[in-house]
Design an enzyme around this catalytic site. Structure first.
Site, PDB file in Angstrom:
ATOM      1  N   ARG A 129       0.857  -1.192   0.000  1.00  0.00           N
ATOM      2  CA  ARG A 129       0.000   0.000   0.000  1.00  0.00           C
ATOM      3  C   ARG A 129       0.887   1.234   0.000  1.00  0.00           C
ATOM      4  O   ARG A 129       1.650   1.450   0.926  1.00  0.00           O
ATOM      5  CB  ARG A 129      -0.929   0.034   1.221  1.00  0.00           C
ATOM      6  N   GLU A 146       4.710   7.103   2.479  1.00  0.00           N
ATOM      7  CA  GLU A 146       5.508   5.888   2.679  1.00  0.00           C
ATOM      8  C   GLU A 146       4.917   4.789   1.819  1.00  0.00           C
ATOM      9  O   GLU A 146       3.823   4.935   1.262  1.00  0.00           O
ATOM     10  CB  GLU A 146       5.476   5.442   4.151  1.00  0.00           C
ATOM     11  N   ASN A 148       4.013   0.649   2.288  1.00  0.00           N
ATOM     12  CA  ASN A 148       3.964  -0.458   3.241  1.00  0.00           C
ATOM     13  C   ASN A 148       4.100  -1.775   2.506  1.00  0.00           C
ATOM     14  O   ASN A 148       3.394  -2.012   1.523  1.00  0.00           O
ATOM     15  CB  ASN A 148       2.636  -0.436   3.993  1.00  0.00           C
ATOM     16  N   SER A 153      -3.054  -2.719   5.823  1.00  0.00           N
ATOM     17  CA  SER A 153      -4.401  -3.038   6.315  1.00  0.00           C
ATOM     18  C   SER A 153      -5.473  -2.123   5.735  1.00  0.00           C
ATOM     19  O   SER A 153      -5.198  -1.246   4.934  1.00  0.00           O
ATOM     20  CB  SER A 153      -4.405  -2.988   7.836  1.00  0.00           C
ATOM     21  N   LYS A 310      11.628   2.594   6.185  1.00  0.00           N
ATOM     22  CA  LYS A 310      11.761   4.023   5.875  1.00  0.00           C
ATOM     23  C   LYS A 310      13.168   4.316   5.333  1.00  0.00           C
ATOM     24  O   LYS A 310      13.347   5.178   4.476  1.00  0.00           O
ATOM     25  CB  LYS A 310      11.500   4.874   7.123  1.00  0.00           C
ATOM     26  N   LYS A 368      11.645  10.277  11.300  1.00  0.00           N
ATOM     27  CA  LYS A 368      10.987   8.962  11.307  1.00  0.00           C
ATOM     28  C   LYS A 368      11.963   7.856  11.685  1.00  0.00           C
ATOM     29  O   LYS A 368      13.020   7.733  11.071  1.00  0.00           O
ATOM     30  CB  LYS A 368      10.447   8.638   9.909  1.00  0.00           C
ATOM     31  N   GLU A 372       6.580   0.818  12.154  1.00  0.00           N
ATOM     32  CA  GLU A 372       5.323   0.824  11.416  1.00  0.00           C
ATOM     33  C   GLU A 372       4.174   0.936  12.415  1.00  0.00           C
ATOM     34  O   GLU A 372       4.351   0.704  13.602  1.00  0.00           O
ATOM     35  CB  GLU A 372       5.150  -0.488  10.639  1.00  0.00           C
ATOM     36  N   GLY A 373       3.019   1.250  11.883  1.00  0.00           N
ATOM     37  CA  GLY A 373       1.819   1.174  12.717  1.00  0.00           C
ATOM     38  C   GLY A 373       1.413   2.495  13.351  1.00  0.00           C
ATOM     39  O   GLY A 373       0.438   2.556  14.092  1.00  0.00           O
ATOM     40  N   ARG A 456      -7.941   7.825   4.349  1.00  0.00           N
ATOM     41  CA  ARG A 456      -8.018   8.056   5.787  1.00  0.00           C
ATOM     42  C   ARG A 456      -7.985   9.549   6.019  1.00  0.00           C
ATOM     43  O   ARG A 456      -7.212  10.253   5.370  1.00  0.00           O
ATOM     44  CB  ARG A 456      -6.766   7.500   6.452  1.00  0.00           C
TER      45      ARG A 456
HETATM   46  P1  ADP Z   1       3.768   4.414   9.708  1.00  0.00           P
HETATM   47  O1  ADP Z   1       4.536   3.352   9.010  1.00  0.00           O
HETATM   48  O2  ADP Z   1       3.910   4.363  11.180  1.00  0.00           O
HETATM   49  O3  ADP Z   1       2.350   4.497   9.243  1.00  0.00           O
HETATM   50  P2  ADP Z   1       4.137   6.928   8.262  1.00  0.00           P
HETATM   51  O4  ADP Z   1       5.360   7.281   7.518  1.00  0.00           O
HETATM   52  O5  ADP Z   1       2.955   6.576   7.445  1.00  0.00           O
HETATM   53  O6  ADP Z   1       4.511   5.774   9.296  1.00  0.00           O
HETATM   54  O7  ADP Z   1       3.767   8.119   9.219  1.00  0.00           O
HETATM   55  C1  ADP Z   1       2.614   8.095  10.028  1.00  0.00           C
HETATM   56  C2  ADP Z   1       1.741   9.297   9.733  1.00  0.00           C
HETATM   57  O8  ADP Z   1       2.480  10.498   9.894  1.00  0.00           O
HETATM   58  C3  ADP Z   1       1.181   9.369   8.332  1.00  0.00           C
HETATM   59  O9  ADP Z   1       0.011   8.603   8.206  1.00  0.00           O
HETATM   60  C4  ADP Z   1       0.924  10.860   8.175  1.00  0.00           C
HETATM   61  O10 ADP Z   1      -0.290  11.239   8.795  1.00  0.00           O
HETATM   62  C5  ADP Z   1       2.078  11.478   8.953  1.00  0.00           C
HETATM   63  N1  ADP Z   1       3.208  11.763   8.058  1.00  0.00           N
HETATM   64  C6  ADP Z   1       4.229  10.929   7.762  1.00  0.00           C
HETATM   65  N2  ADP Z   1       5.097  11.496   6.904  1.00  0.00           N
HETATM   66  C7  ADP Z   1       4.624  12.726   6.637  1.00  0.00           C
HETATM   67  C8  ADP Z   1       5.090  13.821   5.834  1.00  0.00           C
HETATM   68  N3  ADP Z   1       6.227  13.766   5.147  1.00  0.00           N
HETATM   69  N4  ADP Z   1       4.339  14.944   5.823  1.00  0.00           N
HETATM   70  C9  ADP Z   1       3.196  15.044   6.535  1.00  0.00           C
HETATM   71  N5  ADP Z   1       2.723  14.060   7.327  1.00  0.00           N
HETATM   72  C10 ADP Z   1       3.414  12.900   7.385  1.00  0.00           C
HETATM   73 MG    MG Z   2       3.834   2.093   7.463  1.00  0.00          MG
HETATM   74 MG    MG Z   3       1.670   4.990   7.393  1.00  0.00          MG
END
Ligand code: ADP
Ligand code: MG
Ligand code: MG
Length: 480
Positions: A129, A146, A148, A153, A310, A368, A372-373, A456
């Site tokens: 995803r 990102e 996944n 999910s 990441k 970051k 995950e999660g 979402r």
């Molecule tokens: P995870 O693998 O924990 O889901 P993400 O990289 O998706 O990690 O980060 C979690 C959340 O943080 C994302 O769903 C988003 O809401 C926010 N986020 C992550 N990266 C960015 C970014 N570059 N700019 C704005 N919001 C971000």
């Molecule tokens: Mg993720």
């Molecule tokens: Mg995410």
């Protein structure tokens, strides 16, 4: 000072209080009756479920950017598949991180072990995803948050959202707008991938194993996957086990078949195993290694899991990296276009530059870790504090620095269990996820296709918006 940028609303808002009260009550029941639900935090021991938080009026999403993301998914599938099979690239990208991040280090040890022993099952199943936000700083083009490669999910619940949104628009007298809601075949597509992998394994008596957490909050989403597998392939058995249960009961047969309580496993589908808490002891790590050594087709295989970190995402954004995996210039350009600034914090010249950038302008970035999660990132002025604390320590290689995306705002109502009967009109932002299915080995890709989407939405004031984590709500893109 920049002006706040709003997307239009799908229907005129606000809705009168009386009307809102009625439609919210109906839609809550609709959600429960169609299984758009999750385990209740309060009543999970009594089998309680509550509806998953949802957005009443779907958020608008630019049609051209949605189409772009859909069209790009097969390219990303191909890219991730090739990255997962490039030992040099994975090793080089992760070499500093695995020295300081124990969790990624443990994954990498399993990877090295099976590579050295010789891989038993050459085929991997990827259910990916890729997540995006529209970026107002780049003329509303999408940027990848990102990708996944493990436990992608909400395919099940998202597939339930589209008819729910149709129902709401119809009830409000806007049924003619339903053409703006794209069909969503996420559940069918993802489960189709699992069934295809099961067929490739080629043993009618072998089962699909779901690796699950001790308590599954997102149970309806997972059961939708299980039941969809039965629908598509009634003879396929699905079993659910935690890593601890697998540690207690799994064995390898004479040809490295994965056997659980005597049942042969064709496909291992990980819905757990992506965070340290899922491995309470060494035994769970041993179980992961045992599965990796087996003949079962893994979703994801260990190299796919590593490719989704990441750190690897950041390494792919380095100049020239994509050229190692994609041959057509058009594809390379299209992928580059969705990347936002991603910077390594390794101990070298580039890492030092990134540290300085973050200290100078912390609010421009997000820190970051390799997790995950949801709920693990660092935002705003905390970026500066965290950077000051870690800049001289090796720890910093466990993190990446990412440019913050600034999505446009929209207005809607978010409905949560136990919230007010009449929700407030709030400012929100959305994140689009596009699913992809890929099956293949290091030599060839057998299956490469799209598999639906999810949206979402969260309050614009909150940094993160995980639905399972509690701050996000299920939405469905209304294309404009
Ligand atoms: P995870 O693998 O924990 O889901 P993400 O990289 O998706 O990690 O980060 C979690 C959340 O943080 C994302 O769903 C988003 O809401 C926010 N986020 C992550 N990266 C960015 C970014 N570059 N700019 C704005 N919001 C971000
Ligand atoms: Mg993720
Ligand atoms: Mg995410």
């Amino acid at each position: 000072m920049s002006l706040t940028k709003y997307l239009p609303t799908a229907v005129p808002l606000p809705i009168t209080e009386e009307h809102l009260r009625e439609i919210v009550a109906k839609t809550k029941d609709w959600a429960l009756m169609h299984g758009a639900a999750m385990r209740s935090k309060k009543h999970f021991s009594e089998d309680g479920v509550v509806f998953a938080p949802f957005v009443l009026i779907p958020s608008c999403f630019p049609r051209s950017e949605f189409n772009k993301a859909v069209a790009l998914q097969p390219v990303l599938n191909e890219l991730m598949h090739r990255v997962a099979h490039d030992q040099l690239f994975l090793t080089d990208s992760l070499k500093e991180t695995i020295q300081v991040d124990e969790f990624t280090g443990n994954l990498f040890k399993i990877y090295e072990t099976v590579q050295n022993e010789g891989v038993t099952q050459r085929i991997s199943l990827g259910l990916l995803r890729s997540d995006y936000m529209v970026n107002t700083n780049t003329s509303n083009s999408i940027k990848q948050v990102e990708i996944n490669t493990i436990a992608s999910s909400f395919g099940g619940l998202s597939t339930r959202r589209t008819p729910s949104v149709r129902f709401v628009l119809q009830q409000l007298g806007y049924g003619d707008l339903n053409a703006n809601l794209p069909e969503n075949t996420a559940l069918e597509g993802l489960c189709g991938g699992m069934v295809e992998a099961w067929k490739i394994y080629g043993n009618e008596n072998a089962a699909i194993l779901f690796v699950v957490e001790e308590v599954t909050m997102n149970i309806c989403d997972q059961r939708f996957h299980e039941f969809e597998i039965y629908r598509q392939s009634p003879q396929t058995m699905v079993i659910r086990k935690t890593l601890t249960e697998i540690a207690n009961s799994a064995k390898l047969g004479t040809n490295n078949e994965l056997l659980i309580d005597g049942i042969q496993i064709a496909v291992v589908y990980f819905r757990a195993g992506y965070e340290p808490g899922h491995y309470p002891s060494k035994r769970e790590w041993d179980a992961r290694l045992l599965m990796e050594r087996s003949q079962a087709i893994k979703c994801p295989s260990i190299q796919y899991h590593l490719a989704g970190t990441k750190k690897v995402q950041q390494a792919l954004a380095r100049s020239g990296a994509l050229d190692l995996f994609l041959t057509e210039a058009k594809k390379i350009e299209a992928v580059k276009d969705i990347f936002t600034g991603l910077y390594s914090l390794d101990f070298d010249e580039f890492g030092n530059q990134a540290v300085q950038m973050a200290l100078d302008d912390p609010e421009r970035f997000i820190l970051k870790p390799q997790r995950e999660g949801g709920g693990n990132n660092i935002y705003g002025m905390d970026v500066r504090t965290a950077m000051l604390n870690m800049k001289d320590s090796k720890e910093r290689s466990a993190w990446i620095l990412m440019e913050r995306i600034h999505p446009p705002l929209s207005k809607t109502y978010i409905v949560r269990p136990e919230s007010e009967e009449v929700p407030d009109l709030v400012d929100v932002v959305s994140e689009l996820g596009i699913y992809g299915v890929v099956i293949g080995d290091s030599q060839k890709i057998i299956v490469n296709r799209n598999a639906g989407h999810m949206l979402r939405t969260k309050l614009s004031s909150s940094d993160e918006g995980g639905v399972a984590a509690g701050s996000g709500a299920l939405d469905s893109p209304f294309l404009v």
